[in-house]
Design an enzyme around this catalytic site. Structure first.
Site, mmCIF file in Angstrom:
data_model
loop_
_atom_site.group_PDB
_atom_site.id
_atom_site.type_symbol
_atom_site.label_atom_id
_atom_site.label_comp_id
_atom_site.label_asym_id
_atom_site.label_seq_id
_atom_site.Cartn_x
_atom_site.Cartn_y
_atom_site.Cartn_z
ATOM 1 N N PRO A 29 0.824 -1.208 0.000
ATOM 2 C CA PRO A 29 0.000 0.000 0.000
ATOM 3 C C PRO A 29 0.864 1.267 0.000
ATOM 4 C CG PRO A 29 -0.795 -1.575 1.625
ATOM 5 C CD PRO A 29 0.506 -2.108 1.117
ATOM 6 N N GLU A 104 -5.978 -1.647 1.927
ATOM 7 C CA GLU A 104 -5.423 -1.397 3.256
ATOM 8 C C GLU A 104 -6.459 -0.627 4.092
ATOM 9 O OE1 GLU A 104 -1.230 0.372 4.917
ATOM 10 O OE2 GLU A 104 -2.410 1.659 3.610
ATOM 11 N N TYR A 175 -0.879 4.963 13.696
ATOM 12 C CA TYR A 175 -2.319 5.187 13.575
ATOM 13 C C TYR A 175 -3.025 4.481 14.739
ATOM 14 C CZ TYR A 175 -1.377 7.287 9.039
ATOM 15 O OH TYR A 175 -0.927 8.113 8.042
ATOM 16 N N ALA A 317 7.054 0.136 -2.952
ATOM 17 C CA ALA A 317 6.191 1.258 -3.309
ATOM 18 C C ALA A 317 6.968 2.070 -4.341
ATOM 19 C CB ALA A 317 5.830 2.083 -2.084
ATOM 20 N N CYS A 359 6.634 11.658 -10.113
ATOM 21 C CA CYS A 359 7.902 10.957 -9.866
ATOM 22 C C CYS A 359 9.008 11.589 -10.690
ATOM 23 C CB CYS A 359 7.735 9.481 -10.238
ATOM 24 S SG CYS A 359 9.270 8.536 -10.206
HETATM 25 FE FE1 SF4 Z 1 11.761 7.202 -6.371
HETATM 26 FE FE2 SF4 Z 1 11.906 9.835 -6.405
HETATM 27 FE FE3 SF4 Z 1 10.286 8.537 -8.099
HETATM 28 FE FE4 SF4 Z 1 9.684 8.621 -5.535
HETATM 29 S S1 SF4 Z 1 9.814 10.351 -6.942
HETATM 30 S S2 SF4 Z 1 9.626 6.831 -6.843
HETATM 31 S S3 SF4 Z 1 11.681 8.523 -4.624
HETATM 32 S S4 SF4 Z 1 12.496 8.474 -8.058
#
Ligand code: SF4
Ligand code: ADP
Length: 670
Positions: A29, A104, A175, A317, A359
């Site tokens: 999650p 979750e 939590y 994740a 990202c």
């Molecule tokens: Fe990885 Fe940065 Fe992408 Fe998050 S934003 S998945 S930390 S590369």
């Protein structure tokens, strides 16, 4: 290419109670900034991960009741039957690719916000809620405990109706459950006191959930293997006893850390596989499958952890955000093409700001539905235009890769001896080594694209652009740190900025080291001020870090690293002055003033590094603007994060020869 048989074990199915994961790649999650407000955006993003080979794909935290509302952070929700269809969309897209879907179920207790619902917070004892919120929890009485169990049961049944295969009881991250499980629980009834008593509610919830949905759904528990205090032996003692106590009840243990900053710390502070030592004992106290995370991007690390029996399922994740197709790439013998997470936590800033996840490495993240962007597919070119890209930083490189994949003929010219722009320079700073992966992945992709060429040590000027006569010119020449101190606090130059003792971050990045005490002035508030102070301290200098903000690197609250940064700065013996601005730079130091009282003090220094704001390097662009087909991207367009630059380069490539006249450039959830 067939996959390396050594990795076969990663593709073995794993039974989880009544369901079977098709392989060991398990997207744990993670929050998305999408939640119940943006169900189409969410469904498409999770679906792409399943398509990319993640055998299990989970939701983010999914609220079970209005007394656990986290606005302005958008959670998933299963408050009532109306929530079922939104999450069913996600399940359908995950199932379409043969993966399992997990939900979750979350109750935040004192850790929720409840700003939207205005329901009282609940907890085992009456304690302050949230971050400095002037509110305390209501002590749960027996009726509240009965209600909680009913909410869990009803949410689990809704989860099953939505089609989920795995239903979580979420018992970590401070939590509601840890509020019962830890010694902070001040109850004197059968839900407080002894370990067995504190674990009673969790045990009852697991049993309740199993009874409700356990015939067809697996029940997972997300739990921490350590209390993460100062004594490692003591810290794992209680979690160990609890897992021993509950060990065979759930169908899966999802093991993590209590503290987000440890579980998902940035690469500046936390290396790959950081939880291994803390949790490697878990499989010895349960026969049930175990999953855990560690920002695993290396197939070798994944293999080792499975072979050594540390985990049964490889949790991820961030690696699944940076590369939704990571498992497929291993499966197809293309593991050199994995777009490795750099550990910058820009992904987390989406959740923290209540906006869809983004990202640095994967510019398509969050854009799967609203822009129709896919991480591995891009529409073919629509013309035979040739493209000249000036500048090989993250923006120029990403544009080159994406345009190259579309089939355009691309030439990239870079002034320096190496590619990467700011990433190459900044990854030399303390803790930022992994940022170089932004360059590594793109360089590797370019090496596979015969239609993309690049030239180093090629400073492009007006004449060359005219001479080259490309159909399109893209200016990706970046930005330069200002030397005059103009930034957020100062909307004009800081007096004395012309002195030779004044440096900019660009000077430090190019290797200039002052020869005496230095003041670093941070009016930028992201990582640069702190990391430059750390670097110069590492060079043996006496460093004072001054900032008008009330804490260091304050924007890094969004990347969950502010605490780590401030702790490191203080630990290194760097002097810190918060709530302080520079009023003047003198020959032997600076005059600093308290932003509240205007009280001034002198800080002696032989150099001052001004980390305030940047100016775009857009001369080339402006000199041509009306003459040829020219665009600017990245920091040259608008200085920002590396993620913004990559996105900008990608967007340019996607939009080339496409109709972009629509007013709103993406779909909106209505
Ligand atoms: Fe990885 Fe940065 Fe992408 Fe998050 S934003 S998945 S930390 S590369
Ligand atoms: P961004 O983050 O927008 O990609 P960077 O500052 O990281 O920006 O990268 C810009 C790159 O452009 C740097 O590598 C720099 O050397 C290069 N560059 C700047 N001006 C020129 C120019 N006139 N010709 C070629 N390359 C240039």
């Amino acid at each position: 290419m067939p996959r390396d048989p050594r990795f076969d074990i990663l593709f073995e199915p794993v039974a989880i109670g009544p369901v079977t994961a098709p392989n060991r790649f398990y997207q744990v999650p993670h929050a998305t900034g999408m939640g119940y407000r943006r169900p189409n955006t969410l469904a498409a993003m999770r679906g792409v991960k399943a398509e990319g080979g993640w055998g299990t794909v989970c939701t983010g935290y999914c609220s079970i009741h209005p007394s656990s509302d986290d606005e302005p952070y958008p959670t998933d929700s299963l408050w009532d039957d109306d929530d079922v269809s939104a999450l069913a969309m996600m399940v359908d897209q995950v199932h379409e690719h043969g993966a399992l879907a997990g939900v979750e179920l979350w109750h935040g207790g004192a850790g929720a916000q409840n700003l939207y619902s205005r329901e009282p917070h609940i907890g085992p004892s009456s304690v302050p809620t949230g971050v400095y919120a002037p509110v305390q929890t209501k002590i749960m009485d027996k009726r509240d405990i009965r209600d909680l169990k009913r909410w869990y049961r009803e949410a689990a049944i809704r989860g099953k109706r939505a089609g989920f295969d795995i239903i979580y009881v979420y018992a970590t991250h401070w939590y509601l459950m840890p509020q019962f499980l830890t010694r902070s629980n001040q109850r004197t009834d059968e839900y407080g006191g002894s370990l067995e008593n504190r674990a009673r509610l969790l045990k009852e919830l697991i049993i309740e959930t199993k009874e409700a949905v356990g015939d067809t759904c697996a029940v997972a528990v997300r739990f921490n293997a350590s209390m993460e205090g100062s004594d490692p032996d003591h810290d794992t003692a209680e979690p160990r006893e609890m897992i021993e106590h509950l060990g065979e009840l759930p169908d899966l243990w999802d093991i993590t850390a209590l503290d987000y900053a440890h579980e998902m710390g940035t690469s500046r502070f936390v290396p790959e596989a950081a939880l291994e030592e803390m949790m490697s004992w878990v499989k010895s106290v349960t026969t049930k499958p175990v999953v855990s995370v560690g920002r695993f991007t290396s197939p070798e690390t994944m293999l080792r952890l499975v072979r050594q029996g540390v985990v049964d399922l490889v949790g991820a994740a961030r690696p699944s955000i940076a590369d939704p197709f990571l498992p497929r790439k291993i499966d197809e013998g293309r593991d050199d093409e994995i777009r490795e997470c750099i550990g910058c936590n820009i992904c987390y800033t989406g959740d923290q700001t209540g906006t869809p996840i983004r990202c640095t490495q994967n510019p398509t993240m969050g854009e799967e539905w609203r822009k129709g962007w896919h991480p591995e597919r891009i529409p073919a070119k629509r013309s035979d235009s040739s493209v000249l890209i000036v500048g090989g930083g993250p923006a120029g490189l990403e544009a080159a890769v994406a345009l190259g994949k579309r089939g355009y003929d691309v030439t990239l010219a870079e002034a320096r001896r190496e590619l990467g722009g700011r990433v190459t320079l900044e990854s030399e700073l303390p803790g930022l080594r992994e940022w170089n992966r932004v360059l590594d992945w793109r360089l590797n992709q370019i090496s596979k694209l015969p239609n993309v060429e690049y030239y180093l040590e090629s400073v492009v000027d007006r004449e060359q652009i005219l001479e080259f006569a490309a159909d399109r010119v893209v200016v990706a020449t970046g930005a330069t740190w200002r030397r005059d101190g103009t930034g957020r606090w100062h909307d004009e130059e800081i007096p004395g900025w012309q002195k030779p003792s004044v440096l900019s971050p660009d000077d430090v990045l190019r290797g200039v080291v002052p020869d005496g005490p230095v003041v670093v002035y941070d009016d930028d508030h992201y990582y640069m001020g702190g990391v430059i102070a750390e670097k110069l301290r590492g060079d043996g200098l006496d460093v004072t870090l001054v900032t008008p903000a009330n804490e260091l690197s304050t924007w890094t609250q969004n990347t969950e690293e502010q605490y780590s940064i401030q702790r490191r700065i203080l630990t290194l013996g760097i002097h810190v002055k918060t709530g302080t601005a520079l009023s003047e730079i003198e020959s032997g130091g600076v005059i600093a003033e308290c932003i509240y009282t205007d009280r001034e003090e002198e800080i002696p220094a032989s150099a001052v590094v001004l980390v305030t704001s940047r100016e775009p390097n857009d001369d080339l662009y402006t000199s041509f603007r009306d003459e040829i087909d020219i665009e600017r991207i990245g920091d040259c367009l608008a200085p920002g994060t590396i993620a913004t630059a990559v996105y900008s380069g990608h967007r340019y490539a996607r939009e080339m020869d496409e109709d972009t006249s629509a007013g709103v450039p993406f779909l909106r959830e209505r």
